[in-house]
Design a protein around this motif. Structure first.
Motif, PDB file in Angstrom:
ATOM      1  N   TRP A 192       0.682  -1.254  -0.093  1.00 41.58           N
ATOM      2  CA  TRP A 192       0.074   0.084  -0.090  1.00 41.58           C
ATOM      3  C   TRP A 192       0.851   1.319   0.052  1.00 41.58           C
ATOM      4  O   TRP A 192       0.430   2.517  -0.285  1.00 41.58           O
ATOM      5  CB  TRP A 192      -1.067   0.045   1.124  1.00 41.58           C
ATOM      6  CG  TRP A 192      -0.178   0.304   2.515  1.00 41.58           C
ATOM      7  CD1 TRP A 192       0.006   1.308   3.258  1.00 41.58           C
ATOM      8  CD2 TRP A 192       0.062  -0.743   3.273  1.00 41.58           C
ATOM      9  NE1 TRP A 192       0.467   1.242   4.207  1.00 41.58           N
ATOM     10  CE2 TRP A 192       0.882  -0.148   4.598  1.00 41.58           C
ATOM     11  CE3 TRP A 192      -0.091  -2.179   3.404  1.00 41.58           C
ATOM     12  CZ2 TRP A 192       1.014  -0.802   5.706  1.00 41.58           C
ATOM     13  CZ3 TRP A 192       0.359  -2.862   4.538  1.00 41.58           C
ATOM     14  CH2 TRP A 192       1.199  -2.374   5.647  1.00 41.58           C
ATOM     15  N   MET A 232       0.819  -9.382   2.722  1.00 42.52           N
ATOM     16  CA  MET A 232      -0.151  -8.978   2.686  1.00 42.52           C
ATOM     17  C   MET A 232      -0.666  -8.298   1.404  1.00 42.52           C
ATOM     18  O   MET A 232       0.203  -7.204   1.025  1.00 42.52           O
ATOM     19  CB  MET A 232      -1.037  -8.182   3.753  1.00 42.52           C
ATOM     20  CG  MET A 232      -2.550  -7.615   3.474  1.00 42.52           C
ATOM     21  SD  MET A 232      -3.095  -6.545   4.783  1.00 42.52           S
ATOM     22  CE  MET A 232      -2.867  -4.759   4.161  1.00 42.52           C
ATOM     23  N   GLY A 245      -6.600  -7.694   0.664  1.00 48.00           N
ATOM     24  CA  GLY A 245      -6.347  -8.293   2.027  1.00 48.00           C
ATOM     25  C   GLY A 245      -5.801  -9.779   1.835  1.00 48.00           C
ATOM     26  O   GLY A 245      -5.807 -10.461   3.088  1.00 48.00           O
ATOM     27  N   ALA A 269      -0.807   1.945  10.698  1.00 41.60           N
ATOM     28  CA  ALA A 269      -0.825   2.039   9.364  1.00 41.60           C
ATOM     29  C   ALA A 269      -2.008   2.456   8.807  1.00 41.60           C
ATOM     30  O   ALA A 269      -1.932   3.431   7.907  1.00 41.60           O
ATOM     31  CB  ALA A 269      -0.214   0.631   8.631  1.00 41.60           C
ATOM     32  N   ALA A 293      -2.692  -5.301  -0.353  1.00 46.03           N
ATOM     33  CA  ALA A 293      -3.153  -4.279  -0.119  1.00 46.03           C
ATOM     34  C   ALA A 293      -4.341  -3.986  -0.761  1.00 46.03           C
ATOM     35  O   ALA A 293      -4.906  -2.890  -0.786  1.00 46.03           O
ATOM     36  CB  ALA A 293      -2.091  -2.974   0.191  1.00 46.03           C
ATOM     37  N   ALA A 294      -4.527  -4.637  -1.914  1.00 43.55           N
ATOM     38  CA  ALA A 294      -5.615  -4.504  -2.760  1.00 43.55           C
ATOM     39  C   ALA A 294      -6.948  -4.933  -1.994  1.00 43.55           C
ATOM     40  O   ALA A 294      -7.799  -4.515  -2.146  1.00 43.55           O
ATOM     41  CB  ALA A 294      -5.452  -5.258  -4.053  1.00 43.55           C
ATOM     42  N   ASN A 319      -4.424   1.223  -3.454  1.00 44.65           N
ATOM     43  CA  ASN A 319      -4.168   0.029  -2.417  1.00 44.65           C
ATOM     44  C   ASN A 319      -4.218   0.791  -0.851  1.00 44.65           C
ATOM     45  O   ASN A 319      -3.935   1.883  -0.739  1.00 44.65           O
ATOM     46  CB  ASN A 319      -2.967  -0.416  -2.361  1.00 44.65           C
ATOM     47  CG  ASN A 319      -2.829  -1.567  -3.656  1.00 44.65           C
ATOM     48  OD1 ASN A 319      -3.915  -1.622  -4.422  1.00 44.65           O
ATOM     49  ND2 ASN A 319      -1.851  -2.436  -3.876  1.00 44.65           N
ATOM     50  N   SER A 320      -4.762  -0.128  -0.161  1.00 43.62           N
ATOM     51  CA  SER A 320      -4.748   0.357   1.301  1.00 43.62           C
ATOM     52  C   SER A 320      -4.257  -0.474   2.516  1.00 43.62           C
ATOM     53  O   SER A 320      -4.665  -1.687   2.178  1.00 43.62           O
ATOM     54  CB  SER A 320      -6.166   1.037   1.721  1.00 43.62           C
ATOM     55  OG  SER A 320      -6.926   0.016   2.277  1.00 43.62           O
ATOM     56  N   PRO A 321      -3.868  -0.198   3.697  1.00 40.57           N
ATOM     57  CA  PRO A 321      -3.431  -0.896   4.534  1.00 40.57           C
ATOM     58  C   PRO A 321      -5.108  -1.779   5.285  1.00 40.57           C
ATOM     59  O   PRO A 321      -4.868  -2.810   6.140  1.00 40.57           O
ATOM     60  CB  PRO A 321      -2.744  -0.033   5.715  1.00 40.57           C
ATOM     61  CG  PRO A 321      -3.197   1.114   5.531  1.00 40.57           C
ATOM     62  CD  PRO A 321      -3.543   1.250   3.888  1.00 40.57           C
ATOM     63  N   MET A 322      -5.998  -1.356   4.876  1.00 38.38           N
ATOM     64  CA  MET A 322      -7.161  -2.178   5.479  1.00 38.38           C
ATOM     65  C   MET A 322      -7.489  -3.161   4.368  1.00 38.38           C
ATOM     66  O   MET A 322      -8.689  -3.825   4.664  1.00 38.38           O
ATOM     67  CB  MET A 322      -8.401  -1.097   5.275  1.00 38.38           C
ATOM     68  CG  MET A 322      -8.370   0.069   6.433  1.00 38.38           C
ATOM     69  SD  MET A 322      -7.823   1.339   5.865  1.00 38.38           S
ATOM     70  CE  MET A 322      -8.837   2.169   4.665  1.00 38.38           C
ATOM     71  N   GLY A 323      -6.510  -3.412   3.465  1.00 39.57           N
ATOM     72  CA  GLY A 323      -6.761  -4.760   2.719  1.00 39.57           C
ATOM     73  C   GLY A 323      -7.894  -4.386   1.750  1.00 39.57           C
ATOM     74  O   GLY A 323      -8.686  -5.344   1.406  1.00 39.57           O
ATOM     75  N   THR A 324      -8.166  -3.090   1.132  1.00 39.26           N
ATOM     76  CA  THR A 324      -9.178  -2.973   0.476  1.00 39.26           C
ATOM     77  C   THR A 324      -8.891  -1.851  -0.503  1.00 39.26           C
ATOM     78  O   THR A 324      -7.782  -0.871  -0.207  1.00 39.26           O
ATOM     79  CB  THR A 324     -10.620  -2.510   0.957  1.00 39.26           C
ATOM     80  OG1 THR A 324     -11.507  -2.415   0.186  1.00 39.26           O
ATOM     81  CG2 THR A 324     -10.585  -1.286   1.639  1.00 39.26           C
ATOM     82  N   HIS A 325      -9.359  -1.686  -1.778  1.00 37.33           N
ATOM     83  CA  HIS A 325      -8.917  -0.426  -2.681  1.00 37.33           C
ATOM     84  C   HIS A 325      -9.707   0.715  -1.924  1.00 37.33           C
ATOM     85  O   HIS A 325     -10.858   0.698  -1.661  1.00 37.33           O
ATOM     86  CB  HIS A 325      -9.346  -0.603  -4.159  1.00 37.33           C
ATOM     87  CG  HIS A 325      -8.507  -1.571  -4.802  1.00 37.33           C
ATOM     88  ND1 HIS A 325      -9.002  -2.473  -5.600  1.00 37.33           N
ATOM     89  CD2 HIS A 325      -7.097  -1.687  -4.776  1.00 37.33           C
ATOM     90  CE1 HIS A 325      -7.888  -3.110  -5.980  1.00 37.33           C
ATOM     91  NE2 HIS A 325      -6.635  -2.599  -5.626  1.00 37.33           N
ATOM     92  N   TYR A 381       2.577   6.304  -1.449  1.00 34.31           N
ATOM     93  CA  TYR A 381       1.238   5.274  -1.477  1.00 34.31           C
ATOM     94  C   TYR A 381       1.109   4.585  -2.916  1.00 34.31           C
ATOM     95  O   TYR A 381       1.611   5.198  -3.822  1.00 34.31           O
ATOM     96  CB  TYR A 381      -0.132   5.984  -1.049  1.00 34.31           C
ATOM     97  CG  TYR A 381      -0.108   6.065   0.379  1.00 34.31           C
ATOM     98  CD1 TYR A 381      -0.152   5.097   1.287  1.00 34.31           C
ATOM     99  CD2 TYR A 381       0.069   7.694   0.828  1.00 34.31           C
ATOM    100  CE1 TYR A 381      -0.331   5.604   2.789  1.00 34.31           C
ATOM    101  CE2 TYR A 381       0.180   7.786   2.237  1.00 34.31           C
ATOM    102  CZ  TYR A 381       0.008   6.820   3.169  1.00 34.31           C
ATOM    103  OH  TYR A 381       0.107   7.006   4.401  1.00 34.31           O
ATOM    104  N   GLN A 382       0.613   3.510  -2.816  1.00 34.44           N
ATOM    105  CA  GLN A 382       0.598   2.697  -4.190  1.00 34.44           C
ATOM    106  C   GLN A 382      -0.675   2.917  -5.031  1.00 34.44           C
ATOM    107  O   GLN A 382      -2.011   2.524  -4.549  1.00 34.44           O
ATOM    108  CB  GLN A 382       0.647   1.166  -3.829  1.00 34.44           C
ATOM    109  CG  GLN A 382       0.692   0.375  -4.996  1.00 34.44           C
ATOM    110  CD  GLN A 382       1.892   0.599  -5.896  1.00 34.44           C
ATOM    111  OE1 GLN A 382       2.794   0.267  -5.534  1.00 34.44           O
ATOM    112  NE2 GLN A 382       1.613   0.983  -7.051  1.00 34.44           N
ATOM    113  N   SER A 383      -0.618   3.649  -6.008  1.00 33.14           N
ATOM    114  CA  SER A 383      -1.743   3.846  -6.873  1.00 33.14           C
ATOM    115  C   SER A 383      -1.974   2.433  -7.754  1.00 33.14           C
ATOM    116  O   SER A 383      -1.208   1.482  -8.032  1.00 33.14           O
ATOM    117  CB  SER A 383      -1.410   4.761  -7.981  1.00 33.14           C
ATOM    118  OG  SER A 383      -2.445   4.862  -9.121  1.00 33.14           O
TER     119      SER A 383
END
Ligand SMILES: [Fe+2]
Lengths: 115, 309
Positions: free
Chosen positions: A54, A68, A73, B18, A70-71, B256-262, B236-238
């Motif tokens: 991420w 992990m 999970g 994070a 980050a797309a 991308n996000s550290p919550m594991g969702t876009h 951050y990752q586009s």
């Protein structure tokens, strides 16, 4: 032989991105456990253009025991890249063979060049 | 059913610092511990994975624990409670919030909305033939603009049975389909919101069930580009964008996000009413976007060739 980075660039127990492509996107994820460094292509098997992290050099879950995505999970075992839970269940990250030479992480001879 | 849209998304995460960093950098404001709000108070809530106040997780990779829908008034809550109690348990929490589960097994809740009414300017542009959007000497390219997310726009679920899932929101909660990708899923709009979609779903195997992305509305395309560029600059990752979707017409930029969702920035989505006739097309690269750009490092042409200066 392609030198990826210095061994000391990879924190023990951690991960970094390496070998940025022309667009600046890291194509390789490196994970270090002691003197061993493992490498995977920085792409979730779920899509063909899905980088794993991420943020620059952020690839691990909270306690650092899994890679992990980050797309969505997905969690991957560090030792073999196998997906244990997530959209790519049963698939695995693509491993990249590495060797350590003179304190440097190198692509092993015959390792496919990454685009 | 006067449902407005998603009010809060509640996550259970094992990397909470994070996630905090990400949501702040994305532009949300932490107004209470681990409650990150847009300008209209719609919010992302973070909790530790094992927090006892959280509903149980799905057996998949998703960290989303609950989707809280905002409704107009108490009468709507009572109507929802009456409707859903017919075939499932609906708990009323001390706060008055209703808590239950949808037909795919996602935990959902309903509350009288926490949104405040925004009174803000749209992006203003000058266009030949139209009266000027900005006064003389008023500058359009403002690098210092705050570019804060204005409101939680929409969510997208991976679901094992899109028809069953869509029918739940349509037949039980009064959502309508605005457009549809055949074999992928429908775009849904609730009755108290004219946005093209607040809910979209993508048909997947059951082990993928979860949150594909969430999106907040920005002022317009310029603030979307500004906010996204700031994320890139911070490392951050586009994932996809910037670009403009066809269905909904909204500009998009996904990270991308550290919550594991876009997590998406969106801007300038279409609005619809009951006169709209839904469109349907197979999902494809062509159908998904009108155009797509990719952020590159800053560069400028000009000056003499190298070595000739
Ligand atoms: Fe979206």
């Amino acid at each position: 032989m392609i030198v990826v980075c210095r061994l000391d660039d990879v924190p023990d127990g951690g991960a970094i991105g390496a070998l940025p492509n022309a667009r600046g996107r890291d194509t390789l994820v490196l994970l270090r456990r002691g003197d061993q460094v493992l490498g995977y292509v920085n792409n979730c098997p779920h899509y063909d253009r899905a980088p794993l992290g991420w943020r620059k050099d952020e690839f691990l879950n909270g306690d650092g025991t899994r890679i992990m995505c980050a797309a969505h999970g997905a969690l991957f075992r560090i030792e073999d890249g196998v997906c244990e839970v997530g959209p790519c269940l049963g698939q695995a990250l693509t491993a990249v063979a590495l060797t350590i030479r003179d304190g440097h992480v190198c692509l092993a001879d015959g390792s496919a060049l990454l685009s | 059913m006067r449902i407005i849209g998603p009010d809060e998304l509640i996550f259970g995460v094992d990397n909470i610092q994070a996630c905090r960093d990400f949501l702040k950098d994305y532009g949300l404001i932490e107004t209470a511990p681990d409650c990150f709000e847009a300008l209209d108070r719609t919010a992302i809530i973070l909790r530790e994975t094992g927090d006892a106040s959280l509903p149980p997780p799905l057996p998949t990779a998703t960290r989303l624990r609950e989707t809280v829908w905002g409704v107009e008034d108490q009468a709507t809550l009572e109507a929802i409670s009456g409707e859903l109690s017919r075939d499932r348990e609906v708990r009323t929490e001390a706060s008055g919030r209703l808590s239950t589960v949808d037909d795919a097994g996602f935990r959902i809740a309903f509350q009288v909305t926490r949104r405040i009414k925004l009174d803000l300017a749209a992006e203003r542009i000058n266009s030949p033939g139209a009266s000027p959007g900005r006064a003389a000497n008023e500058i359009g390219a403002n690098e210092d603009a705050e570019a804060r997310p204005r409101t939680l726009s929409h969510i997208v679920y991976f679901v094992p049975d899109m028809d069953r899932m869509a029918n739940f929101y349509i037949q039980r909660l009064g959502f309508v389909i605005t457009d549809k990708f055949t074999n992928t899923g429908p775009f849904l709009r609730p009755q108290a919101n004219d946005d093209h979609h607040v809910l979209f779903m993508i048909q997947t195997p059951d082990y993928m069930q979860g949150l594909e992305h969430l999106a907040f509305h920005m002022q317009g395309p310029t603030e979307l580009m500004l906010a996204g560029s700031r994320m890139v600059k911070k490392g951050y990752q586009s994932f996809w964008g910037p670009g403009r979707h066809k269905f909904g017409s909204n500009w998009f930029w996904y990270f991308n996000s550290p919550m594991g969702t876009h997590v998406e920035y969106d801007a300038d989505m279409d609005k619809h009413d009951g006169d709209w006739v839904m469109r349907e097309t197979p999902m494809s690269k062509e159908a998904a976007q009108m155009f797509l750009f990719e952020n590159v490092a800053k560069w400028a042409p000009g000056g003499p060739p190298p070595g000739k200066g």
